[in-house]
Design a protein around this motif. Sequence first.
Motif, PDB file in Angstrom:
ATOM      1  N   ARG A  97       0.845  -1.194   0.000  1.00  0.00           N
ATOM      2  CA  ARG A  97       0.000   0.000   0.000  1.00  0.00           C
ATOM      3  C   ARG A  97       0.881   1.244   0.000  1.00  0.00           C
ATOM      4  N   GLU A  98       0.831   1.980  -1.083  1.00  0.00           N
ATOM      5  CA  GLU A  98       1.606   3.215  -1.196  1.00  0.00           C
ATOM      6  C   GLU A  98       0.846   4.377  -0.557  1.00  0.00           C
ATOM      7  N   ARG A  99       1.618   5.419  -0.222  1.00  0.00           N
ATOM      8  CA  ARG A  99       1.073   6.631   0.422  1.00  0.00           C
ATOM      9  C   ARG A  99       0.345   6.297   1.730  1.00  0.00           C
ATOM     10  N   HIS A 100       0.876   5.335   2.456  1.00  0.00           N
ATOM     11  CA  HIS A 100       0.334   4.970   3.770  1.00  0.00           C
ATOM     12  C   HIS A 100       1.410   5.235   4.820  1.00  0.00           C
ATOM     13  N   ARG A 101       1.057   6.003   5.853  1.00  0.00           N
ATOM     14  CA  ARG A 101       2.026   6.445   6.850  1.00  0.00           C
ATOM     15  C   ARG A 101       1.858   5.689   8.162  1.00  0.00           C
ATOM     16  N   PHE A 102       2.978   5.236   8.671  1.00  0.00           N
ATOM     17  CA  PHE A 102       3.015   4.568   9.970  1.00  0.00           C
ATOM     18  C   PHE A 102       2.776   5.589  11.075  1.00  0.00           C
ATOM     19  N   LEU A 103       1.913   5.240  12.035  1.00  0.00           N
ATOM     20  CA  LEU A 103       1.620   6.114  13.167  1.00  0.00           C
ATOM     21  C   LEU A 103       2.135   5.568  14.490  1.00  0.00           C
ATOM     22  N   GLY A 104       2.156   4.267  14.666  1.00  0.00           N
ATOM     23  CA  GLY A 104       2.610   3.715  15.927  1.00  0.00           C
ATOM     24  C   GLY A 104       2.415   2.215  15.972  1.00  0.00           C
ATOM     25  N   VAL A 105       3.064   1.585  16.939  1.00  0.00           N
ATOM     26  CA  VAL A 105       2.950   0.137  17.151  1.00  0.00           C
ATOM     27  C   VAL A 105       1.805  -0.143  18.115  1.00  0.00           C
ATOM     28  N   VAL A 106       1.060  -1.181  17.834  1.00  0.00           N
ATOM     29  CA  VAL A 106       0.015  -1.661  18.737  1.00  0.00           C
ATOM     30  C   VAL A 106       0.625  -2.735  19.626  1.00  0.00           C
ATOM     31  N   TRP A 107       0.421  -2.639  20.936  1.00  0.00           N
ATOM     32  CA  TRP A 107       0.998  -3.583  21.889  1.00  0.00           C
ATOM     33  C   TRP A 107      -0.093  -4.396  22.562  1.00  0.00           C
ATOM     34  N   ARG A 108       0.234  -5.647  22.836  1.00  0.00           N
ATOM     35  CA  ARG A 108      -0.686  -6.502  23.579  1.00  0.00           C
ATOM     36  C   ARG A 108       0.137  -7.484  24.407  1.00  0.00           C
TER      37      ARG A 108
ATOM     38  N   TYR B 282      -1.906   3.205  11.349  1.00  0.00           N
ATOM     39  CA  TYR B 282      -1.402   3.907  10.171  1.00  0.00           C
ATOM     40  C   TYR B 282      -2.497   4.810   9.622  1.00  0.00           C
ATOM     41  N   ALA B 283      -2.111   5.716   8.731  1.00  0.00           N
ATOM     42  CA  ALA B 283      -3.058   6.597   8.048  1.00  0.00           C
ATOM     43  C   ALA B 283      -2.915   6.400   6.552  1.00  0.00           C
ATOM     44  N   GLY B 284      -4.036   6.222   5.866  1.00  0.00           N
ATOM     45  CA  GLY B 284      -4.031   6.081   4.426  1.00  0.00           C
ATOM     46  C   GLY B 284      -4.011   7.423   3.735  1.00  0.00           C
TER      47      GLY B 284
END
Length: 486
Positions: free
Chosen positions: A122-133, A142-144
């Motif tokens: 997926r292009e033009r998709h920005r990482f926002l953070g890791v999900v932890w569990r 992420y944001a598209g």
Amino acid sequence: MDERCDVVIVGSRLAGATAAAHLARAGRRVVVLDRSHFPSNQLSTHLLFPSGVHELQRMGALDGILASDPVKSPWLSLQIEDSELNERWRPSGPIDYCMCVPRTIQDIELVRAARAAGAEVRERHRFLGVVWRGGRASGVRYAGPDGEERTIHAELVVGADGRRSSVAAAVGSFRPYRSSRNGRGLVFRYGQDPLVGTRAGETIYQFWEGDSLGFLFPSAPRGKALMLFMGAAEEASLAKSDPEGYWADKMARHPRMAARAEGMTDLTPLASTGATSAYFRASSGPGWALLGDAGHFKDPVIGQGQRDAMWSGRVLAETTAPLLADPAELDRALRQWEQRRDRECLPSYHFGNIETRVEPVAPVFAELVRRSPSHPTPDLGDLFGRARSMPQVLSLTRMTAGLLGAMARPHTERPEGLSFEHTVRDLKVHLGVRRELLSRRFRSHVLVSGSEHPYAEPPTFRAAAPVARKPSPTPKRTAAPEEVPA
């Protein structure tokens, strides 16, 4: 909006696309997120030795790249002082040639190969953070392109997002546990090569003039060539302030490169950087891994980064694909993968650190080049082709013979810089490298004196800034390390 896959990878260039292709072929559902739209450029030496070209073939991108008609370069020419050594490259699998491919051509083919293997890129998709569990990385936010924030859950989170890795920052592993300042910068441009189709037009050149290094690589598409200088790191700012003046000065200092480049036309603007410090980051943890430059970077003076990025992506996929359903086994495999990566990369890491010293070529190496007859049998070129490691090529016996040969030459013919003090220093460096390799320490903080060049003050890197996002419960990372430009 939540979704699930087996592996989510942030970054779809060399390391990320390679891992994605091999994981997808193993039957895993892979989603790759990249903030770029391809084709897009990337600062890089652009050179792939036979083992790197072999990795392209293994991941399925080689046919697409060959369609751009790159020059296949089976020959190496090392020109040092009054000596010239010509060799063929040692094959890696069926590949016996180098290629220099601009990233605008190469990276789009990597993405296409990953998609053809079954990965979703997926292009033009920005990482926002890791999900932890439960203390494990279990996905990413992420944001598209529409800016909407989404979550994807996965058994494994892979950061392949380069030196300024946001994933490394998010998992608390951004600060390198060992690093080394670069002494050299790089300045390069492309041109139209009048010698295309000749032996010279199919040869990889390395020119030493005093403490300055010059390279010329036939490139893609056919008819292009890359010209590259690696002098002191401070030269990058000179190249930016007076590009053509800088280029003319360097060509005057490198008469052999100037002769090879004579008649070049359609010269592109200069590209340059003076910040190429080498490092290792902790690259595996519960449910996460750092690939390529996100986890490890070596000085580009030896041109090994691209090959190692693809190698590490393939090996990660082969190591983890069967174990994604078992968290304990997966984490154990990730640590084993990181250890294997370090063993693979440490010799070239030290080789790059040694070569980045801004001084004339080591006298013993200059003597070895002088004493090695030109022939089609691979030998010293294995240092770059990675068919053998630096300690294997530059054995202590061979270095001693080179030293004795250099000392036996008349004073007027001895290599520049030959002295007892320099010889002892270089010998200590090589012995230190061998000791480290034999110790097999993991995440060692012990520096090899003469190879690694510590900062006077510890640097503080900054990761690439993610897009603005809502407050998140993701654990805060530790104070981040000094910015390394992408």
